[in-house]
Design a protein around this motif. Structure first.
Motif, PDB file in Angstrom:
ATOM      1  N   GLN A   1     -13.880  -9.679  59.569  1.00 20.90           N
ATOM      2  CA  GLN A   1     -12.582 -10.335  59.414  1.00 20.90           C
ATOM      3  C   GLN A   1     -12.196 -10.534  57.955  1.00 20.90           C
ATOM      4  O   GLN A   1     -11.186 -11.178  57.660  1.00 20.90           O
ATOM      5  CB  GLN A   1     -12.605 -11.692  60.126  1.00 20.90           C
ATOM      6  N   GLY A   2     -13.027 -10.013  57.035  1.00 18.44           N
ATOM      7  CA  GLY A   2     -12.690 -10.129  55.613  1.00 18.44           C
ATOM      8  C   GLY A   2     -13.438 -11.251  54.923  1.00 18.44           C
ATOM      9  O   GLY A   2     -14.186 -12.027  55.535  1.00 18.44           O
ATOM     10  N   SER A   3     -13.249 -11.325  53.605  1.00 15.67           N
ATOM     11  CA  SER A   3     -13.925 -12.335  52.800  1.00 15.67           C
ATOM     12  C   SER A   3     -13.451 -13.742  53.159  1.00 15.67           C
ATOM     13  O   SER A   3     -12.338 -13.935  53.641  1.00 15.67           O
ATOM     14  CB  SER A   3     -13.668 -12.087  51.314  1.00 15.67           C
ATOM     15  N   CYS A   4     -14.320 -14.691  52.905  1.00 10.05           N
ATOM     16  CA  CYS A   4     -13.947 -16.082  53.121  1.00 10.05           C
ATOM     17  C   CYS A   4     -14.430 -16.911  51.922  1.00 10.05           C
ATOM     18  O   CYS A   4     -15.432 -16.572  51.292  1.00 10.05           O
ATOM     19  CB  CYS A   4     -14.536 -16.627  54.414  1.00 10.05           C
ATOM     20  N   GLY A   5     -13.670 -17.949  51.602  1.00 11.70           N
ATOM     21  CA  GLY A   5     -14.049 -18.837  50.511  1.00 11.70           C
ATOM     22  C   GLY A   5     -13.854 -18.241  49.138  1.00 11.70           C
ATOM     23  O   GLY A   5     -14.357 -18.744  48.136  1.00 11.70           O
ATOM     24  N   GLY A   6     -13.125 -17.140  49.029  1.00 12.56           N
ATOM     25  CA  GLY A   6     -12.882 -16.484  47.734  1.00 12.56           C
ATOM     26  C   GLY A   6     -11.788 -15.466  47.895  1.00 12.56           C
ATOM     27  O   GLY A   6     -11.072 -15.448  48.878  1.00 12.56           O
ATOM     28  N   SER A   7     -11.628 -14.586  46.930  1.00 12.21           N
ATOM     29  CA  SER A   7     -10.567 -13.594  46.992  1.00 12.21           C
ATOM     30  C   SER A   7     -10.971 -12.468  47.929  1.00 12.21           C
ATOM     31  O   SER A   7     -12.126 -12.081  47.993  1.00 12.21           O
ATOM     32  CB  SER A   7     -10.274 -13.019  45.599  1.00 12.21           C
ATOM     33  N   THR A   8      -9.987 -11.958  48.660  1.00  8.67           N
ATOM     34  CA  THR A   8     -10.218 -10.865  49.578  1.00  8.67           C
ATOM     35  C   THR A   8     -10.096  -9.537  48.847  1.00  8.67           C
ATOM     36  O   THR A   8      -9.104  -9.304  48.166  1.00  8.67           O
ATOM     37  CB  THR A   8      -9.178 -10.905  50.716  1.00  8.67           C
ATOM     38  N   PRO A   9     -11.087  -8.656  48.958  1.00  9.40           N
ATOM     39  CA  PRO A   9     -10.984  -7.363  48.287  1.00  9.40           C
ATOM     40  C   PRO A   9      -9.761  -6.604  48.764  1.00  9.40           C
ATOM     41  O   PRO A   9      -9.427  -6.624  49.945  1.00  9.40           O
ATOM     42  CB  PRO A   9     -12.270  -6.640  48.718  1.00  9.40           C
ATOM     43  N   GLN A  10      -9.075  -5.945  47.841  1.00 11.88           N
ATOM     44  CA  GLN A  10      -7.909  -5.158  48.180  1.00 11.88           C
ATOM     45  C   GLN A  10      -8.355  -3.823  48.768  1.00 11.88           C
ATOM     46  O   GLN A  10      -9.435  -3.327  48.468  1.00 11.88           O
ATOM     47  CB  GLN A  10      -7.057  -4.919  46.923  1.00 11.88           C
ATOM     48  N   PRO A  11      -7.527  -3.204  49.618  1.00 12.54           N
ATOM     49  CA  PRO A  11      -7.881  -1.904  50.171  1.00 12.54           C
ATOM     50  C   PRO A  11      -7.963  -0.865  49.065  1.00 12.54           C
ATOM     51  O   PRO A  11      -7.346  -1.019  48.018  1.00 12.54           O
ATOM     52  CB  PRO A  11      -6.724  -1.608  51.139  1.00 12.54           C
ATOM     53  N   PRO A  12      -8.725   0.199  49.284  1.00 12.40           N
ATOM     54  CA  PRO A  12      -8.858   1.206  48.247  1.00 12.40           C
ATOM     55  C   PRO A  12      -7.522   1.836  47.912  1.00 12.40           C
ATOM     56  O   PRO A  12      -6.679   2.024  48.775  1.00 12.40           O
ATOM     57  CB  PRO A  12      -9.804   2.235  48.891  1.00 12.40           C
ATOM     58  N   THR A  13      -7.304   2.155  46.664  1.00 12.87           N
ATOM     59  CA  THR A  13      -6.046   2.761  46.243  1.00 12.87           C
ATOM     60  C   THR A  13      -6.319   4.064  45.534  1.00 12.87           C
ATOM     61  O   THR A  13      -7.383   4.278  44.953  1.00 12.87           O
ATOM     62  CB  THR A  13      -5.269   1.831  45.282  1.00 12.87           C
ATOM     63  N   GLN A  14      -5.341   4.938  45.572  1.00 12.61           N
ATOM     64  CA  GLN A  14      -5.440   6.219  44.917  1.00 12.61           C
ATOM     65  C   GLN A  14      -5.330   6.025  43.403  1.00 12.61           C
ATOM     66  O   GLN A  14      -4.550   5.227  42.912  1.00 12.61           O
ATOM     67  CB  GLN A  14      -4.315   7.124  45.433  1.00 12.61           C
ATOM     68  N   THR A  15      -6.157   6.736  42.623  1.00 11.95           N
ATOM     69  CA  THR A  15      -6.222   6.496  41.187  1.00 11.95           C
ATOM     70  C   THR A  15      -5.213   7.308  40.390  1.00 11.95           C
ATOM     71  O   THR A  15      -5.118   7.150  39.182  1.00 11.95           O
ATOM     72  CB  THR A  15      -7.627   6.835  40.664  1.00 11.95           C
ATOM     73  N   GLY A  16      -4.499   8.181  41.066  1.00 12.26           N
ATOM     74  CA  GLY A  16      -3.493   8.940  40.337  1.00 12.26           C
ATOM     75  C   GLY A  16      -3.983  10.271  39.836  1.00 12.26           C
ATOM     76  O   GLY A  16      -3.317  10.901  39.038  1.00 12.26           O
ATOM     77  N   SER A  17      -5.150  10.704  40.276  1.00 11.38           N
ATOM     78  CA  SER A  17      -5.627  11.994  39.827  1.00 11.38           C
ATOM     79  C   SER A  17      -4.722  13.077  40.373  1.00 11.38           C
ATOM     80  O   SER A  17      -4.271  13.018  41.503  1.00 11.38           O
ATOM     81  CB  SER A  17      -7.064  12.225  40.313  1.00 11.38           C
ATOM     82  N   ALA A  18      -4.425  14.089  39.566  1.00  8.15           N
ATOM     83  CA  ALA A  18      -3.478  15.124  39.945  1.00  8.15           C
ATOM     84  C   ALA A  18      -4.009  15.931  41.121  1.00  8.15           C
ATOM     85  O   ALA A  18      -5.171  16.306  41.160  1.00  8.15           O
ATOM     86  CB  ALA A  18      -3.207  16.048  38.762  1.00  8.15           C
ATOM     87  N   GLY A  19      -3.122  16.170  42.086  1.00  8.05           N
ATOM     88  CA  GLY A  19      -3.444  17.089  43.153  1.00  8.05           C
ATOM     89  C   GLY A  19      -4.169  16.498  44.350  1.00  8.05           C
ATOM     90  O   GLY A  19      -4.542  17.225  45.244  1.00  8.05           O
ATOM     91  N   GLY A  20      -4.436  15.195  44.387  1.00  5.76           N
ATOM     92  CA  GLY A  20      -5.111  14.698  45.566  1.00  5.76           C
ATOM     93  C   GLY A  20      -5.563  13.269  45.468  1.00  5.76           C
ATOM     94  O   GLY A  20      -5.148  12.515  44.595  1.00  5.76           O
ATOM     95  N   CYS A  21      -6.443  12.868  46.401  1.00  3.65           N
ATOM     96  CA  CYS A  21      -6.920  11.494  46.500  1.00  3.65           C
ATOM     97  C   CYS A  21      -8.249  11.324  45.783  1.00  3.65           C
ATOM     98  O   CYS A  21      -8.898  12.298  45.415  1.00  3.65           O
ATOM     99  CB  CYS A  21      -7.113  11.132  47.967  1.00  3.65           C
ATOM    100  N   SER A  22      -8.640  10.088  45.637  1.00  4.31           N
ATOM    101  CA  SER A  22      -9.966   9.804  45.090  1.00  4.31           C
ATOM    102  C   SER A  22     -10.614   8.672  45.870  1.00  4.31           C
ATOM    103  O   SER A  22     -11.180   7.761  45.295  1.00  4.31           O
ATOM    104  CB  SER A  22      -9.868   9.450  43.602  1.00  4.31           C
ATOM    105  N   PHE A  23     -10.503   8.724  47.187  1.00  8.48           N
ATOM    106  CA  PHE A  23     -11.129   7.717  48.037  1.00  8.48           C
ATOM    107  C   PHE A  23     -12.616   8.021  48.187  1.00  8.48           C
ATOM    108  O   PHE A  23     -13.052   9.162  47.991  1.00  8.48           O
ATOM    109  CB  PHE A  23     -10.451   7.679  49.411  1.00  8.48           C
TER     110      PHE A  23
END
Length: 371
Positions: free
Chosen positions: A77-99
């Motif tokens: 259900q996610g983190s508790c008592g602190g900040s919740t990690p954000q979902p992974p994001t694409q880093t902007g590398s040309a031509g595709g994803c970096s997951f």
């Protein structure tokens, strides 16, 4: 609306107003931690606990399995008592994803994006304990990203959940598994037998239910030559299945308790035990196992759900508790096949299981495939 799009709109509004602003990812407020998980406590479906700074929701009854566990019982259900990690994001590398690369057995939550071994990307439609994206299609969808941008993961998955009230194997899938089956073995006979053991193929996640059904049918496939044989083919063995030391003897005759049905029920004491459990007098009427399709399937399910044979657990428990398909082989015929005694027979069962889980669209699951 996605978070990225919302921030872009806010930025445009600020510039239009002549305001110079720097937008950062806003920290998400974590939920309060639920009561800490206790190894001695019993949890039922819907219970929430915290463990190692995260909340977890129990999907069904569980005890002594620390979250996130390996059976899929705990939903993160996610983190508790602190900040919740954000979902992974694409880093902007040309031509595709970096997951990140997909890892078998790692717990994923809805919205996680991974790069699979085929080089393609997939987004988790439902929480899952590391099922293969190319097999467990109810849990994963293909995910497309190109150039410097990315398609956002769906926030409201539209895939219909499985019908938990129905058998996880459809009649079409059953026919696909057994294209040359004897007409005696009917899908309706199998479905009619399920009421005798309601926990069968109804325990755990959708994937676990399908894996157990596939494991049962794979062993049945091996025992009957693809649901072709109703009775044991070696008639010379027939007189050997009467244990006269039993107080009830062999009232149907010395040679009446030969192998019958999907798991080839044999011996007078097994007919007696199965009949007592099912409320059918099989000791005096063993032929019911070869004349009534539902009775035949019920005897197979009796063994599967209640007997450990030469193994240490029932085949049902082997599948729902993560011991693996190999332990079902051990419980059915381990004294003759496991430990290198007959690897060809073991491989026959394993190959059928791999084929059947493929038909059902799930992976092979945890534990050993072989014994």
């Amino acid at each position: 609306m996605s978070r990225v799009r919302l921030l872009a709109m806010l930025a445009a509004t600020a510039v239009a107003a002549g305001v110079v602003a720097v937008f950062n990812m806003l920290p998400a407020s974590a939920a309060a931690c639920a009561a800490a998980w206790q190894s001695s406590a019993v949890y039922t479906g819907g219970a929430t606990v915290s463990h190692n700074g995260r909340n977890f929701l129990a999907k069904w009854w569980t005890q002594n399995e620390a979250p996130p566990g390996t059976t899929g019982v705990w939903q993160d259900q996610g983190s508790c008592g602190g900040s919740t990690p954000q979902p992974p994001t694409q880093t902007g590398s040309a031509g595709g994803c970096s997951f990140p690369a997909w890892v078998q057995g790692r717990n994923y939550v809805t919205g996680d994006v991974v790069k699979f071994t085929d080089g393609k990307y997939y987004v988790a439609e439902h929480d899952n304990p590391g099922y293969s994206p190319t097999i467990s299609t109810w849990y994963w969808d293909p995910y497309t990203c190109s150039g410097g941008g990315t398609t956002q993961p769906p926030t409201n998955p539209t895939t219909n959940p499985p019908n938990n009230g129905a058998f996880v194997v459809s009649e079409a899938q059953f026919n696909q598994m057994f294209p040359n089956r004897n007409p005696f073995y009917t899908y309706n006979g199998l479905v009619a037998a399920l009421s005798a053991y309601p926990a069968f193929a109804k325990t755990g996640t959708d994937a676990q239910r399908k894996q157990e059904a596939a494991a049962f049918l794979a062993n049945v496939n091996h025992e009957t030559g693809g649901l072709v044989y109703i009775v044991e083919q070696n008639t010379a063995n027939y007189p050997h299945y009467c244990d006269t030391s039993q107080p009830y003897g062999c009232p149907a005759g010395q040679a009446a308790y030969y192998g019958r049905g999907p798991i080839q029920l044999s011996w007078n004491f097994n007919y007696k035990a199965a009949g007592d459990a099912l409320g059918i007098d099989l000791l005096h009427n063993p032929n019911l196992v070869q004349t009534d399709p539902a009775v035949a399937m019920k005897t197979a399910l009796w063994y599967w759900n209640t007997q450990s044979g030469p193994g240490t657990m029932t085949p049902h428990n082997a599948m729902v508790n993560g011991a693996g398909f190999g332990e079902t082989i051990r419980s059915i015929n381990g004294s003759l096949e496991c430990g290198g005694r007959n690897p060809a027979q073991v491989q026959s069962r394993v190959a059928a299981y791999q084929r059947f889980v493929g038909i059902l669209g799930v992976g092979v699951g945890a534990g050993n495939l072989s014994c």
